[in-house]
Design an enzyme around this catalytic site. Sequence first.
Site, PDB file in Angstrom:
ATOM      1  N   CYS A 120       8.384   9.879  43.632  1.00  0.00           N
ATOM      2  CA  CYS A 120       7.344   8.920  43.259  1.00  0.00           C
ATOM      3  C   CYS A 120       7.987   7.550  43.139  1.00  0.00           C
ATOM      4  O   CYS A 120       9.202   7.413  43.173  1.00  0.00           O
ATOM      5  CB  CYS A 120       6.726   9.330  41.936  1.00  0.00           C
ATOM      6  SG  CYS A 120       6.155  11.026  41.915  1.00  0.00           S
ATOM      7  N   ARG A 159       7.417   5.702  48.820  1.00  0.00           N
ATOM      8  CA  ARG A 159       8.028   6.825  48.101  1.00  0.00           C
ATOM      9  C   ARG A 159       7.018   7.920  47.776  1.00  0.00           C
ATOM     10  O   ARG A 159       7.406   9.039  47.429  1.00  0.00           O
ATOM     11  CB  ARG A 159       8.656   6.342  46.786  1.00  0.00           C
ATOM     12  CG  ARG A 159       9.757   5.317  46.978  1.00  0.00           C
ATOM     13  CD  ARG A 159      10.279   4.834  45.642  1.00  0.00           C
ATOM     14  NE  ARG A 159      10.812   5.934  44.879  1.00  0.00           N
ATOM     15  CZ  ARG A 159      12.065   6.392  45.012  1.00  0.00           C
ATOM     16  NH1 ARG A 159      12.862   5.825  45.899  1.00  0.00           N
ATOM     17  NH2 ARG A 159      12.501   7.406  44.306  1.00  0.00           N
ATOM     18  N   TRP A 175       3.923  11.253  44.475  1.00  0.00           N
ATOM     19  CA  TRP A 175       4.074  12.240  45.537  1.00  0.00           C
ATOM     20  C   TRP A 175       4.079  13.579  44.810  1.00  0.00           C
ATOM     21  O   TRP A 175       5.054  13.951  44.175  1.00  0.00           O
ATOM     22  CB  TRP A 175       5.395  12.034  46.278  1.00  0.00           C
ATOM     23  CG  TRP A 175       5.472  12.771  47.573  1.00  0.00           C
ATOM     24  CD1 TRP A 175       5.032  12.350  48.791  1.00  0.00           C
ATOM     25  CD2 TRP A 175       6.053  14.076  47.800  1.00  0.00           C
ATOM     26  NE1 TRP A 175       5.304  13.298  49.747  1.00  0.00           N
ATOM     27  CE2 TRP A 175       5.908  14.365  49.180  1.00  0.00           C
ATOM     28  CE3 TRP A 175       6.660  15.022  46.992  1.00  0.00           C
ATOM     29  CZ2 TRP A 175       6.362  15.569  49.741  1.00  0.00           C
ATOM     30  CZ3 TRP A 175       7.111  16.206  47.541  1.00  0.00           C
ATOM     31  CH2 TRP A 175       6.961  16.461  48.908  1.00  0.00           C
ATOM     32  N   ASN A 193       9.359   9.943  37.516  1.00  0.00           N
ATOM     33  CA  ASN A 193       9.713  10.396  38.870  1.00  0.00           C
ATOM     34  C   ASN A 193      10.788  11.465  38.708  1.00  0.00           C
ATOM     35  O   ASN A 193      11.842  11.202  38.127  1.00  0.00           O
ATOM     36  CB  ASN A 193      10.264   9.243  39.707  1.00  0.00           C
ATOM     37  CG  ASN A 193      10.882   9.771  41.011  1.00  0.00           C
ATOM     38  OD1 ASN A 193      10.426  10.764  41.558  1.00  0.00           O
ATOM     39  ND2 ASN A 193      11.955   9.129  41.453  1.00  0.00           N
ATOM     40  N   GLY A 194      10.507  12.656  39.175  1.00  0.00           N
ATOM     41  CA  GLY A 194      11.483  13.745  39.033  1.00  0.00           C
ATOM     42  C   GLY A 194      10.759  15.045  38.737  1.00  0.00           C
ATOM     43  O   GLY A 194       9.532  15.134  38.884  1.00  0.00           O
ATOM     44  N   GLU A 245      16.652  14.318  67.303  1.00  0.00           N
ATOM     45  CA  GLU A 245      16.105  13.169  66.561  1.00  0.00           C
ATOM     46  C   GLU A 245      14.799  12.680  67.180  1.00  0.00           C
ATOM     47  O   GLU A 245      13.844  12.374  66.476  1.00  0.00           O
ATOM     48  CB  GLU A 245      17.150  12.037  66.517  1.00  0.00           C
ATOM     49  CG  GLU A 245      16.722  10.764  65.834  1.00  0.00           C
ATOM     50  CD  GLU A 245      16.274  10.912  64.389  1.00  0.00           C
ATOM     51  OE1 GLU A 245      15.633   9.981  63.878  1.00  0.00           O
ATOM     52  OE2 GLU A 245      16.506  11.995  63.792  1.00  0.00           O
ATOM     53  N   LYS A 296      11.258  12.446  65.206  1.00  0.00           N
ATOM     54  CA  LYS A 296      10.443  11.230  65.098  1.00  0.00           C
ATOM     55  C   LYS A 296       8.999  11.511  65.518  1.00  0.00           C
ATOM     56  O   LYS A 296       8.051  11.128  64.851  1.00  0.00           O
ATOM     57  CB  LYS A 296      11.045  10.098  65.961  1.00  0.00           C
ATOM     58  CG  LYS A 296      12.352   9.548  65.384  1.00  0.00           C
ATOM     59  CD  LYS A 296      12.165   8.578  64.276  1.00  0.00           C
ATOM     60  CE  LYS A 296      12.511   8.961  62.866  1.00  0.00           C
ATOM     61  NZ  LYS A 296      13.636   9.694  62.482  1.00  0.00           N
ATOM     62  N   GLU A 356       7.271  13.788  62.835  1.00  0.00           N
ATOM     63  CA  GLU A 356       6.990  13.285  61.487  1.00  0.00           C
ATOM     64  C   GLU A 356       5.968  12.158  61.454  1.00  0.00           C
ATOM     65  O   GLU A 356       5.331  11.950  60.414  1.00  0.00           O
ATOM     66  CB  GLU A 356       8.285  12.868  60.789  1.00  0.00           C
ATOM     67  CG  GLU A 356       9.000  11.688  61.326  1.00  0.00           C
ATOM     68  CD  GLU A 356      10.247  11.373  60.484  1.00  0.00           C
ATOM     69  OE1 GLU A 356      10.204  11.561  59.257  1.00  0.00           O
ATOM     70  OE2 GLU A 356      11.259  10.955  61.073  1.00  0.00           O
ATOM     71  N   HIS A 359      17.894  30.679  77.723  1.00  0.00           N
ATOM     72  CA  HIS A 359      18.046  31.757  76.733  1.00  0.00           C
ATOM     73  C   HIS A 359      16.793  31.878  75.858  1.00  0.00           C
ATOM     74  O   HIS A 359      16.840  32.440  74.770  1.00  0.00           O
ATOM     75  CB  HIS A 359      19.288  31.502  75.865  1.00  0.00           C
ATOM     76  CG  HIS A 359      20.535  31.331  76.686  1.00  0.00           C
ATOM     77  ND1 HIS A 359      21.089  32.353  77.420  1.00  0.00           N
ATOM     78  CD2 HIS A 359      21.276  30.229  76.922  1.00  0.00           C
ATOM     79  CE1 HIS A 359      22.159  31.892  78.073  1.00  0.00           C
ATOM     80  NE2 HIS A 359      22.291  30.615  77.792  1.00  0.00           N
ATOM     81  N   LYS A 413       9.907   8.667  51.555  1.00  0.00           N
ATOM     82  CA  LYS A 413      11.119   8.072  52.102  1.00  0.00           C
ATOM     83  C   LYS A 413      12.371   8.821  51.701  1.00  0.00           C
ATOM     84  O   LYS A 413      13.187   9.185  52.546  1.00  0.00           O
ATOM     85  CB  LYS A 413      11.221   6.612  51.682  1.00  0.00           C
ATOM     86  CG  LYS A 413      12.410   5.890  52.274  1.00  0.00           C
ATOM     87  CD  LYS A 413      12.289   5.810  53.777  1.00  0.00           C
ATOM     88  CE  LYS A 413      13.522   5.356  54.499  1.00  0.00           C
ATOM     89  NZ  LYS A 413      13.513   5.581  55.911  1.00  0.00           N
TER      90      LYS A 413
END
Length: 611
Positions: free
Chosen positions: A2, A27, A75, A99-100, A484, A488, A491, A507, A606
Amino acid sequence: MCGIVGYLGPDEGRDILMNGLARLEYRGYDSAGIAMVGPDCRLQIVRSEGKLSGLQGKLKANPISGTVGVAHTRWATHGRPSEQNAHPHRCGPFALVHNGIIENYAALKEELQAEGRRFESQTDTEVIVVLLDREWRRVGDYQQAVRNTLKKLKGSYALVIVNEEEPNALVAARKESPLILGLADSSFFLASDVPAILPYTRRVVYLNDEEVIFISREGYRIESLPDGKERTPKPHLVDWNPIMAEKAGYKHFMLKEIYEQPRAVIDTFRSVVDFEAKEVRFPELNLDRALLDRIERVFLVACGTSYHAALVAKYMIEGLCRIPVEVDLASEFRSRDPILNDRVLLLVISQSGETADTRAALKEGLDKGAHCRAIVNVVGSSIARMAQGVIYTHAGPEIGVASTKAFTTQLVALYLLAIHWAAQTGKLSGESVERYIQELLELPGKMEKILSDVARIGIWAKKYKDYKDFLYLARGPLYPIALEGALKLKEISYIHAEGYAAGEMKHGPIALIDAEMPVMVLLKRGPLYEKMISNIQEVKARDGVILALIEGEPNEIVGPAENQFVVNLSSEWLSPVLFSLPLQLLAYHVAVLRGTDVDQPRNLAKSVTVE
Ligand code: AGP
């Protein structure tokens, strides 16, 4: 994950708090709230589900005010996104933002309910403020009640409290979650991250773990919770400015940050390369020749995009330094009891410097006596202060949740570390160091060239935005770039995408290939080129749609020229930087066309600072 802010000072605090939240919305953004002690010394709280705009709307109808207050953008971890679960949570005269994660909240809640306490939300946070109210009514002293409360909490927290009984005070504390104090004349700002306070000050004090801070209008006192010892740290002057945290005319932070990469790469190598002496020096890494000679094994550990940088670095460090490198996901490394000792270098990589799994992996290394270093972007972050030495990437604030400039600056920092190490241990001659530095000097120009001509990427985005699946294929140091590129796209556009080592295709994943599967291939000139061409043939034989990033010039074997994007020639170790740019832009343009929230994709934040 958060974002929290607090303010105490002579000015009207509502807009200061809301601006701070707006700069921390990356965040977490599923609900928000603000609490202020007004001129009448009454606590006023406004909360709203959804994005910050919802709260701004409510404040228009109910413009609370005051010169002391706290605010929060959430969040969700405990309790689904709702107004009831939004922060601040109130009990008695207290309002608190957090936050936590409080790991023992269920036991504490039960204890308080047994005493007849009632709860309005499903959050772990509400337990803290109810506990505080109980302690305050028990001991009658606000500061002692705060200490007693914090000592009962297990888990991680950054929290800020206002108390309508003490309208000239602000109290905050942190343990494992980031919290900074900003100082400007007689104003005090608290925030999870620097961008929130940059418009008001660049003078910052970083709170350490298990510290509580008592702020009054006259000043502040920092106290260590375990032993009550006071600390009066010298404020740092942050070298970022507010503009760096603005969009500067770009539609999204992500696009701005993509175009900032040439500058960020220059700032990163300029901070450690002595062009006169043609030498690479890391002033804060604390890794001298004697120690390098002792190291027998390297562990590179990180999460997400930073993990992909670590995968590229394995090729560089093993290639140039001829020392075995293991690359681990931090979430796996921290719980697999890795074999570590004083012959091991553990290097963790993190943009935010706050990612919980990466922090825990670093702690694992420190506890087991490994030599622990870090590559981070945020100065003063937890990981930067935990590690025994640091390399800073100079990407500046990265606001877009999808990491771009932090990634390419990590690749450059790792490239320089490999050169430094190889030169120090005699694996690289002075001429070779000079050549590698010269190639690095040419990199920003090559990046500018790619970024100046991306119309084809826009065309691809239009053409392929509605496909359900994408496959990214590459070999060697470009294989992590395929991973990567897929990350991108996943997400920010929510399309299912997979990166794969091209040699692995036969394979299994080749079974996925048909006309509905766009396949992005990364083709670098050199020993693996022909092997990639045969992989392309395998895809074409199954009607797969080939899109190619190809080094130097198009190749008709690959397919029609309009399906090829030319990347300028560069060295084996730096081409991963160049090949990343068009992949970042493809994901960006597809996401914009699909109307997703590019800077704040769903379900993401983030930096993942909680377990
Ligand atoms: C990347 O675009 C994501 N935001 C995410 O995977 C990120 O790389 C990961 O959470 C690691 O973050 P860090 O570098 O701040 O530790």
